[in-house]
Design a protein around this motif. Structure first.
Motif, PDB file in Angstrom:
ATOM      1  N   LYS A 261      -7.523  -2.830  -2.329  1.00  0.00           N
ATOM      2  CA  LYS A 261      -7.803  -3.410  -0.959  1.00  0.00           C
ATOM      3  C   LYS A 261      -6.442  -3.352  -0.252  1.00  0.00           C
ATOM      4  CE  LYS A 261      -8.875  -7.386   1.740  1.00  0.00           C
ATOM      5  NZ  LYS A 261      -9.016  -8.708   1.531  1.00  0.00           N
ATOM      6  N   GLU A 262      -5.995  -2.166   0.558  1.00  0.00           N
ATOM      7  CA  GLU A 262      -4.821  -2.031   1.218  1.00  0.00           C
ATOM      8  C   GLU A 262      -5.006  -2.685   2.662  1.00  0.00           C
ATOM      9  OE1 GLU A 262      -1.029  -0.626   1.891  1.00  0.00           O
ATOM     10  OE2 GLU A 262      -2.325  -0.434   0.185  1.00  0.00           O
ATOM     11  N   ALA A 263      -3.929  -3.905   2.655  1.00  0.00           N
ATOM     12  CA  ALA A 263      -3.811  -4.805   3.957  1.00  0.00           C
ATOM     13  C   ALA A 263      -2.443  -4.714   4.344  1.00  0.00           C
ATOM     14  CB  ALA A 263      -4.471  -5.896   3.542  1.00  0.00           C
ATOM     15  N   GLY A 264      -1.870  -3.603   4.782  1.00  0.00           N
ATOM     16  CA  GLY A 264      -0.410  -3.442   5.218  1.00  0.00           C
ATOM     17  C   GLY A 264      -0.438  -3.166   6.513  1.00  0.00           C
ATOM     18  N   ASN A 265      -1.697  -2.739   7.211  1.00  0.00           N
ATOM     19  CA  ASN A 265      -1.827  -2.459   8.472  1.00  0.00           C
ATOM     20  C   ASN A 265      -0.970  -1.243   8.851  1.00  0.00           C
ATOM     21  OD1 ASN A 265      -2.020  -2.864  11.921  1.00  0.00           O
ATOM     22  ND2 ASN A 265      -3.753  -4.017  10.501  1.00  0.00           N
ATOM     23  N   ASN A 266      -0.762  -0.327   7.734  1.00  0.00           N
ATOM     24  CA  ASN A 266       0.022   0.716   7.765  1.00  0.00           C
ATOM     25  C   ASN A 266      -0.666   2.150   7.600  1.00  0.00           C
ATOM     26  OD1 ASN A 266       1.983   2.866   7.162  1.00  0.00           O
ATOM     27  ND2 ASN A 266       3.169   1.509   6.004  1.00  0.00           N
ATOM     28  N   MET A 267      -0.899   2.820   8.622  1.00  0.00           N
ATOM     29  CA  MET A 267      -1.893   4.037   8.676  1.00  0.00           C
ATOM     30  C   MET A 267      -1.298   5.022   7.808  1.00  0.00           C
ATOM     31  SD  MET A 267      -4.686   4.350   9.965  1.00  0.00           S
ATOM     32  CE  MET A 267      -5.978   5.823  10.168  1.00  0.00           C
ATOM     33  N   GLN A 268      -0.046   5.270   7.949  1.00  0.00           N
ATOM     34  CA  GLN A 268       0.551   6.241   6.975  1.00  0.00           C
ATOM     35  C   GLN A 268       0.298   5.880   5.708  1.00  0.00           C
ATOM     36  OE1 GLN A 268       1.990   8.936   7.935  1.00  0.00           O
ATOM     37  NE2 GLN A 268       2.621   9.663   5.847  1.00  0.00           N
ATOM     38  N   GLN A 269       0.679   4.806   5.034  1.00  0.00           N
ATOM     39  CA  GLN A 269       0.198   4.417   3.799  1.00  0.00           C
ATOM     40  C   GLN A 269      -1.127   4.502   3.266  1.00  0.00           C
ATOM     41  OE1 GLN A 269       3.014   1.900   1.748  1.00  0.00           O
ATOM     42  NE2 GLN A 269       1.248   0.700   0.917  1.00  0.00           N
ATOM     43  N   TYR A 270      -2.053   4.206   4.389  1.00  0.00           N
ATOM     44  CA  TYR A 270      -3.536   4.585   3.925  1.00  0.00           C
ATOM     45  C   TYR A 270      -3.773   5.805   3.820  1.00  0.00           C
ATOM     46  CZ  TYR A 270      -5.605  -0.026   5.183  1.00  0.00           C
ATOM     47  OH  TYR A 270      -6.114  -1.426   5.353  1.00  0.00           O
ATOM     48  N   LEU A 271      -3.140   6.726   4.684  1.00  0.00           N
ATOM     49  CA  LEU A 271      -3.426   8.189   4.474  1.00  0.00           C
ATOM     50  C   LEU A 271      -2.837   8.959   3.255  1.00  0.00           C
ATOM     51  CD1 LEU A 271      -2.877   9.278   8.356  1.00  0.00           C
ATOM     52  CD2 LEU A 271      -5.063   9.098   7.028  1.00  0.00           C
ATOM     53  N   GLU A 272      -1.678   8.371   2.729  1.00  0.00           N
ATOM     54  CA  GLU A 272      -0.933   8.760   1.631  1.00  0.00           C
ATOM     55  C   GLU A 272      -1.930   8.352   0.536  1.00  0.00           C
ATOM     56  OE1 GLU A 272       3.074   7.540   0.665  1.00  0.00           O
ATOM     57  OE2 GLU A 272       3.534   7.921   2.893  1.00  0.00           O
ATOM     58  N   LEU A 273      -2.505   7.161   0.424  1.00  0.00           N
ATOM     59  CA  LEU A 273      -3.356   6.954  -0.692  1.00  0.00           C
ATOM     60  C   LEU A 273      -4.566   7.870  -0.968  1.00  0.00           C
ATOM     61  CD1 LEU A 273      -3.005   3.070  -0.295  1.00  0.00           C
ATOM     62  CD2 LEU A 273      -2.662   4.171  -2.294  1.00  0.00           C
ATOM     63  N   ILE A 274      -5.217   7.944   0.504  1.00  0.00           N
ATOM     64  CA  ILE A 274      -6.318   8.835   0.453  1.00  0.00           C
ATOM     65  C   ILE A 274      -5.830  10.369  -0.065  1.00  0.00           C
ATOM     66  CG2 ILE A 274      -8.039   9.788   2.001  1.00  0.00           C
ATOM     67  CD1 ILE A 274      -7.993   6.974   3.810  1.00  0.00           C
ATOM     68  N   LYS A 275      -4.758  10.615   0.576  1.00  0.00           N
ATOM     69  CA  LYS A 275      -4.324  12.097   0.098  1.00  0.00           C
ATOM     70  C   LYS A 275      -4.317  12.437  -1.382  1.00  0.00           C
ATOM     71  CE  LYS A 275      -0.730  15.525   1.188  1.00  0.00           C
ATOM     72  NZ  LYS A 275      -0.071  15.469   0.338  1.00  0.00           N
ATOM     73  N   ASN A 276      -3.459  11.455  -1.831  1.00  0.00           N
ATOM     74  CA  ASN A 276      -3.142  11.524  -3.333  1.00  0.00           C
ATOM     75  C   ASN A 276      -4.026  11.020  -4.346  1.00  0.00           C
ATOM     76  OD1 ASN A 276      -0.812  13.065  -2.319  1.00  0.00           O
ATOM     77  ND2 ASN A 276      -0.032  11.361  -1.645  1.00  0.00           N
ATOM     78  N   LYS A 277      -4.994  10.125  -4.142  1.00  0.00           N
ATOM     79  CA  LYS A 277      -5.603   9.334  -5.169  1.00  0.00           C
ATOM     80  C   LYS A 277      -6.332  10.092  -5.964  1.00  0.00           C
ATOM     81  CE  LYS A 277      -9.996   8.743  -2.402  1.00  0.00           C
ATOM     82  NZ  LYS A 277     -10.897   9.234  -3.297  1.00  0.00           N
ATOM     83  N   PRO A 278      -6.613   9.669  -7.259  1.00  0.00           N
ATOM     84  CA  PRO A 278      -7.665  10.442  -8.172  1.00  0.00           C
ATOM     85  C   PRO A 278      -9.152  10.243  -7.488  1.00  0.00           C
ATOM     86  CG  PRO A 278      -6.252   8.653  -9.184  1.00  0.00           C
ATOM     87  CD  PRO A 278      -6.128   8.335  -7.734  1.00  0.00           C
ATOM     88  N   LYS A 279      -9.900  11.331  -7.851  1.00  0.00           N
ATOM     89  CA  LYS A 279     -11.090  11.711  -7.275  1.00  0.00           C
ATOM     90  C   LYS A 279     -12.171  10.473  -6.725  1.00  0.00           C
ATOM     91  CE  LYS A 279     -15.218  14.637  -7.361  1.00  0.00           C
ATOM     92  NZ  LYS A 279     -16.323  13.899  -7.867  1.00  0.00           N
ATOM     93  N   ASP A 280     -12.312   9.663  -7.743  1.00  0.00           N
ATOM     94  CA  ASP A 280     -13.194   8.436  -7.715  1.00  0.00           C
ATOM     95  C   ASP A 280     -12.438   7.234  -7.143  1.00  0.00           C
ATOM     96  OD1 ASP A 280     -15.360  10.173  -8.205  1.00  0.00           O
ATOM     97  OD2 ASP A 280     -15.128   9.927 -10.204  1.00  0.00           O
ATOM     98  N   PHE A 281     -11.290   7.138  -7.060  1.00  0.00           N
ATOM     99  CA  PHE A 281     -10.503   5.918  -6.835  1.00  0.00           C
ATOM    100  C   PHE A 281     -10.864   5.493  -5.296  1.00  0.00           C
ATOM    101  CE2 PHE A 281      -6.798   3.729  -5.432  1.00  0.00           C
ATOM    102  CZ  PHE A 281      -6.531   2.684  -6.352  1.00  0.00           C
ATOM    103  N   LEU A 282     -11.112   4.306  -5.216  1.00  0.00           N
ATOM    104  CA  LEU A 282     -11.515   3.685  -3.876  1.00  0.00           C
ATOM    105  C   LEU A 282     -10.282   3.105  -3.074  1.00  0.00           C
ATOM    106  CD1 LEU A 282     -14.643   1.219  -5.285  1.00  0.00           C
ATOM    107  CD2 LEU A 282     -14.608   3.942  -4.515  1.00  0.00           C
ATOM    108  N   VAL A 283     -10.073   3.572  -1.892  1.00  0.00           N
ATOM    109  CA  VAL A 283      -9.278   3.117  -0.852  1.00  0.00           C
ATOM    110  C   VAL A 283     -10.056   2.238   0.332  1.00  0.00           C
ATOM    111  CG1 VAL A 283      -7.347   3.738   0.782  1.00  0.00           C
ATOM    112  CG2 VAL A 283      -7.609   5.096  -1.268  1.00  0.00           C
TER     113      VAL A 283
END
Length: 291
Positions: A164-186
């Protein structure tokens, strides 16, 4: 972890005027959400005023929600803190039989290094076989857990299934979505960004406003997950002002005011939080009346 995709809500803890827990209102809130499309419920999180609820109250709240839910939707329990040994002890001594996952907040106040975050969540992962959703909320903890640390944890521990990402930081969200393992939930912890995160490849939201407007917010998230940006943003624009209003002073004073206007629970909060100001209550009442 399909069970944590979609709309989760961080339930408030309703209080009576004497500030005891209002279990009748809690039952009403749980049923209202399940009957109107909420996909899973989060118990004893920040929005539940967990910092000012006793251990005995927390156990009774879990019991009441488990009984009311009766297996209808998955349940996530907030167990976190900045004393790693105590968090591990809580996980090991809490009856998790009817709990589907644990939401564990990044250590607050202590301001650990990134390695400190990693070792903290490593210890938590090794304490249970239950799925764990990390919770990064630097506005409350005073330290951001970097995307790299989250991805490292996701790769190293099978039961760390999402964040659960709650830093209101769009760049960090996109980094997580781009680099996460396949089934990891952002999972978005920011109601104002939830639709955008779902459209970008996130897995949904753990919402505050969603518990007051479960039908509308779960529809918005579904549209986001399915790529229906036009429909999703039409609903987002309808809810935009109330999302801003509920966070104008403090959480959960704002959302409790909405729930009071909807006839679900009183707007009582425990110190050091105080009720929404008369000005904010009037703005919220006007929104609810005209929605």
């Amino acid at each position: 972890m399909q069970k944590f995709i979609g709309t989760g809500v961080a339930l408030v803890t309703p209080f009576n005027e004497d500030l005891s827990v209002d279990f009748d209102a809690l039952i009403k809130l749980v049923n209202f959400n399940i009957e109107n499309g909420t996909n899973y419920l989060v118990i004893n999180g920040t929005t539940a005023e967990s910092a000012t609820i006793s251990k005995e109250e927390k156990l009774k709240i879990i019991d009441v929600i488990v009984t009311t839910n009766a297996g209808r939707v998955p349940l996530v329990l907030g167990i976190g803190g900045n004393n790693t040994l105590e968090v591990v002890k809580d996980i090991k001594t809490t009856n998790l039989e009817n709990i589907d996952g644990i939401l564990s907040v990044a250590p607050y106040y202590s301001k650990p290094t990134q390695e400190g975050f990693y070792q903290h969540f490593k210890a938590i992962s090794e304490a249970t076989e239950k799925p764990i959703i990390l919770y990064n909320v630097p506005g409350r903890t005073a330290k951001n857990m970097d995307a790299e640390t989250t991805i490292r944890l996701a790769n190293d521990f099978e039961n760390i299934v999402g964040i659960k990402e709650a830093g209101n930081n769009m760049q960090q969200y996109l980094e997580l979505i781009k680099n996460k393992p396949k089934d990891f939930l952002v999972i978005s912890g920011d109601d104002d960004l939830a639709l955008s995160i779902a459209l970008a490849g996130g897995s949904g939201v753990i919402s505050v406003i969603g518990q007051a407007y479960p039908k509308e917010f779960s529809t918005l998230i579904k549209d986001g997950l399915e790529g229906n940006n036009k429909e999703g943003f039409a609903m987002h624009f309808r809810l935009m002002s109330i999302i801003d209003l509920i966070f104008e002073e403090n959480n959960p004073a704002g959302i409790k005011t909405v729930l009071q206007e909807l006839g679900i629970c009183k707007n009582e909060v425990r110190l050091p939080l105080v009720k929404a100001s008369a000005t904010l209550q009037a703005k919220i009442a006007n929104f609810v009346k005209n929605f």
